[in-house]
Design a protein around this motif. Structure first.
Motif, PDB file in Angstrom:
ATOM      1  N   THR A   1      34.602   6.923  49.277  1.00 29.05           N
ATOM      2  CA  THR A   1      34.820   5.764  48.686  1.00 29.05           C
ATOM      3  C   THR A   1      35.917   4.901  49.698  1.00 29.05           C
ATOM      4  OG1 THR A   1      34.545   6.481  46.679  1.00 29.05           O
ATOM      5  CG2 THR A   1      35.565   4.422  46.458  1.00 29.05           C
ATOM      6  N   ASP A   2      35.712   3.855  50.098  1.00 24.13           N
ATOM      7  CA  ASP A   2      36.602   3.254  51.081  1.00 24.13           C
ATOM      8  C   ASP A   2      37.152   4.182  52.167  1.00 24.13           C
ATOM      9  OD1 ASP A   2      36.345   0.830  49.560  1.00 24.13           O
ATOM     10  OD2 ASP A   2      37.806   1.246  48.385  1.00 24.13           O
ATOM     11  N   HIS A   3      36.379   4.727  52.776  1.00 23.70           N
ATOM     12  CA  HIS A   3      36.585   5.963  53.945  1.00 23.70           C
ATOM     13  C   HIS A   3      37.566   7.029  53.387  1.00 23.70           C
ATOM     14  CE1 HIS A   3      35.755   1.750  55.715  1.00 23.70           C
ATOM     15  NE2 HIS A   3      34.971   2.657  56.407  1.00 23.70           N
ATOM     16  N   GLN A   4      37.647   7.145  52.198  1.00 20.40           N
ATOM     17  CA  GLN A   4      38.355   8.426  51.676  1.00 20.40           C
ATOM     18  C   GLN A   4      37.378   9.400  51.066  1.00 20.40           C
ATOM     19  OE1 GLN A   4      41.729   8.739  51.990  1.00 20.40           O
ATOM     20  NE2 GLN A   4      41.577   6.863  53.205  1.00 20.40           N
ATOM     21  N   LEU A   5      37.487  10.651  51.493  1.00 22.55           N
ATOM     22  CA  LEU A   5      36.311  11.581  51.053  1.00 22.55           C
ATOM     23  C   LEU A   5      36.795  11.757  49.357  1.00 22.55           C
ATOM     24  CD1 LEU A   5      34.408  13.743  52.031  1.00 22.55           C
ATOM     25  CD2 LEU A   5      36.502  15.362  52.012  1.00 22.55           C
ATOM     26  N   THR A   6      35.680  11.686  48.508  1.00 19.15           N
ATOM     27  CA  THR A   6      35.937  11.741  47.100  1.00 19.15           C
ATOM     28  C   THR A   6      34.977  12.555  46.353  1.00 19.15           C
ATOM     29  OG1 THR A   6      34.436   9.757  46.715  1.00 19.15           O
ATOM     30  CG2 THR A   6      36.955   9.265  46.965  1.00 19.15           C
ATOM     31  N   ASP A   7      33.964  13.094  47.111  1.00 21.13           N
ATOM     32  CA  ASP A   7      32.963  14.167  46.518  1.00 21.13           C
ATOM     33  C   ASP A   7      33.466  15.191  46.513  1.00 21.13           C
ATOM     34  OD1 ASP A   7      30.515  15.471  46.062  1.00 21.13           O
ATOM     35  OD2 ASP A   7      29.559  15.223  48.023  1.00 21.13           O
ATOM     36  N   PRO A   8      33.525  15.896  45.148  1.00 19.45           N
ATOM     37  CA  PRO A   8      33.984  17.280  44.820  1.00 19.45           C
ATOM     38  C   PRO A   8      33.226  18.208  45.594  1.00 19.45           C
ATOM     39  CG  PRO A   8      33.808  15.936  42.733  1.00 19.45           C
ATOM     40  CD  PRO A   8      33.101  15.170  43.893  1.00 19.45           C
ATOM     41  N   ALA A   9      31.898  18.113  45.728  1.00 13.56           N
ATOM     42  CA  ALA A   9      31.385  19.199  46.514  1.00 13.56           C
ATOM     43  C   ALA A   9      31.839  19.310  48.120  1.00 13.56           C
ATOM     44  CB  ALA A   9      29.803  18.970  46.528  1.00 13.56           C
ATOM     45  N   GLN A  10      32.136  18.196  48.729  1.00 14.58           N
ATOM     46  CA  GLN A  10      32.997  18.244  49.917  1.00 14.58           C
ATOM     47  C   GLN A  10      34.107  19.047  50.054  1.00 14.58           C
ATOM     48  OE1 GLN A  10      31.565  17.691  52.881  1.00 14.58           O
ATOM     49  NE2 GLN A  10      29.663  16.891  52.023  1.00 14.58           N
ATOM     50  N   PHE A  11      34.912  18.926  49.034  1.00  7.22           N
ATOM     51  CA  PHE A  11      36.131  19.483  48.741  1.00  7.22           C
ATOM     52  C   PHE A  11      35.965  21.190  48.767  1.00  7.22           C
ATOM     53  CE2 PHE A  11      37.522  15.409  47.567  1.00  7.22           C
ATOM     54  CZ  PHE A  11      38.510  15.148  48.514  1.00  7.22           C
ATOM     55  N   GLU A  12      34.859  21.415  48.156  1.00  8.93           N
ATOM     56  CA  GLU A  12      34.382  23.005  47.906  1.00  8.93           C
ATOM     57  C   GLU A  12      34.278  23.329  49.286  1.00  8.93           C
ATOM     58  OE1 GLU A  12      31.825  23.393  44.840  1.00  8.93           O
ATOM     59  OE2 GLU A  12      32.946  22.387  43.409  1.00  8.93           O
ATOM     60  N   ARG A  13      33.165  22.632  49.988  1.00 12.45           N
ATOM     61  CA  ARG A  13      32.860  22.959  51.352  1.00 12.45           C
ATOM     62  C   ARG A  13      34.003  22.938  52.446  1.00 12.45           C
ATOM     63  NH1 ARG A  13      28.608  18.743  50.808  1.00 12.45           N
ATOM     64  NH2 ARG A  13      26.801  19.918  49.662  1.00 12.45           N
ATOM     65  N   ILE A  14      34.943  22.227  52.259  1.00 11.50           N
ATOM     66  CA  ILE A  14      36.441  22.208  52.922  1.00 11.50           C
ATOM     67  C   ILE A  14      37.014  23.612  53.020  1.00 11.50           C
ATOM     68  CG2 ILE A  14      38.744  21.513  53.163  1.00 11.50           C
ATOM     69  CD1 ILE A  14      37.338  18.672  53.128  1.00 11.50           C
ATOM     70  N   GLU A  15      37.078  24.007  51.612  1.00 16.00           N
ATOM     71  CA  GLU A  15      37.789  25.274  51.165  1.00 16.00           C
ATOM     72  C   GLU A  15      36.943  26.453  52.037  1.00 16.00           C
ATOM     73  OE1 GLU A  15      40.668  25.890  49.724  1.00 16.00           O
ATOM     74  OE2 GLU A  15      40.921  23.633  49.726  1.00 16.00           O
ATOM     75  N   ARG A  16      35.751  26.405  51.769  1.00 16.38           N
ATOM     76  CA  ARG A  16      35.014  27.444  52.391  1.00 16.38           C
ATOM     77  C   ARG A  16      35.014  27.383  53.966  1.00 16.38           C
ATOM     78  NH1 ARG A  16      29.371  26.063  51.273  1.00 16.38           N
ATOM     79  NH2 ARG A  16      30.334  25.846  49.175  1.00 16.38           N
ATOM     80  N   ALA A  17      35.003  26.483  54.611  1.00 15.45           N
ATOM     81  CA  ALA A  17      35.212  26.333  56.074  1.00 15.45           C
ATOM     82  C   ALA A  17      36.318  26.660  56.478  1.00 15.45           C
ATOM     83  CB  ALA A  17      35.111  24.850  56.563  1.00 15.45           C
ATOM     84  N   LEU A  18      37.420  26.572  55.604  1.00 16.20           N
ATOM     85  CA  LEU A  18      38.884  27.088  56.016  1.00 16.20           C
ATOM     86  C   LEU A  18      39.315  28.481  55.939  1.00 16.20           C
ATOM     87  CD1 LEU A  18      41.173  24.573  54.281  1.00 16.20           C
ATOM     88  CD2 LEU A  18      40.626  24.681  56.854  1.00 16.20           C
ATOM     89  N   GLU A  19      38.197  29.360  55.401  1.00 19.04           N
ATOM     90  CA  GLU A  19      38.407  30.808  55.060  1.00 19.04           C
ATOM     91  C   GLU A  19      38.432  31.418  56.463  1.00 19.04           C
ATOM     92  OE1 GLU A  19      35.779  31.989  52.104  1.00 19.04           O
ATOM     93  OE2 GLU A  19      36.454  31.037  50.732  1.00 19.04           O
ATOM     94  N   PRO A  20      37.626  31.057  57.498  1.00 12.65           N
ATOM     95  CA  PRO A  20      37.355  31.730  58.613  1.00 12.65           C
ATOM     96  C   PRO A  20      38.591  31.460  59.460  1.00 12.65           C
ATOM     97  CG  PRO A  20      35.206  30.650  58.278  1.00 12.65           C
ATOM     98  CD  PRO A  20      36.112  30.278  57.370  1.00 12.65           C
ATOM     99  N   VAL A  21      39.299  30.055  59.277  1.00 11.63           N
ATOM    100  CA  VAL A  21      40.652  29.710  60.113  1.00 11.63           C
ATOM    101  C   VAL A  21      41.296  30.505  59.605  1.00 11.63           C
ATOM    102  CG1 VAL A  21      41.968  27.846  60.355  1.00 11.63           C
ATOM    103  CG2 VAL A  21      39.715  27.110  60.452  1.00 11.63           C
TER     104      VAL A  21
END
Length: 184
Positions: free
Chosen positions: A152-172
């Protein structure tokens, strides 16, 4: 882990503001909540003029040198680009054309992309991974891809994307905690 990690975030969008930057911003905010990091942002939209006029590293614009050095000294790279014709932007690629090809050996890289539809999600595996494989970087297993509907207006707002971010950070987190354990 107590030391600060040098992170370089490369936003390959040619627009400002951009959804790609919004995705990367959300990712960095989540990473900052979990690790002590020092972030160096590179927005291709902001350096496009100097980048387009720099054909080789030896003749690169002086304004680009701090960005190139930051990439070459990064302990973690977060790289994202919008999808244009099934690939990353040309200036995103050109930026990495100027990076020392031996500087990124073993450096973890978290990949991200944004696009108009789900069919472009393969850009992570078919374009971005091979680019960083050339550098012998360590591309992390989870990439992040978001469509226009996630913003929404170039800001991430999708809750599923925030879950994917958390999953992507685990290997980091595992990468840096394992490195800290080895050093101890």
């Amino acid at each position: 882990m107590s030391r600060t990690i040098r992170v370089v975030v490369v936003s390959g969008s040619l627009r400002n503001p951009s959804r790609t930057h919004g995705l990367l911003q959300a990712l960095v905010e989540r990473l900052q909540a979990r690790l002590a990091i020092e972030v160096h942002w590179i927005r291709v939209a902001d350096i496009a003029g100097g980048l387009a006029g720099s054909l080789e590293r030896d003749t690169a614009s002086p304004a680009l040198l701090p960005h190139l050095q930051a990439i070459e000294n990064a302990e973690l790279i977060i790289a994202g680009s919008p999808v244009y014709r099934a690939s990353y932007t040309g200036l995103f690629k050109h930026l990495f054309d100027l990076v020392d090809y031996q500087a990124l050996k073993g450096v973890p890289v978290l990949l991200a992309a944004t696009g108009g539809g789900e069919r472009h999600a393969l850009v992570i595996d078919h374009q971005l991974r091979p680019l960083f494989a050339f550098f012998q970087a360590h591309t992390l297993p989870y990439g992040l891809y978001a469509t226009t509907e996630a913003f929404t207006d170039h800001q991430l707002t999708d809750p599923a994307q925030f879950e994917r971010i958390e999953r992507a950070l685990e290997p980091v987190l595992a990468f840096f905690h394992h490195a800290a354990d080895r050093a101890a």
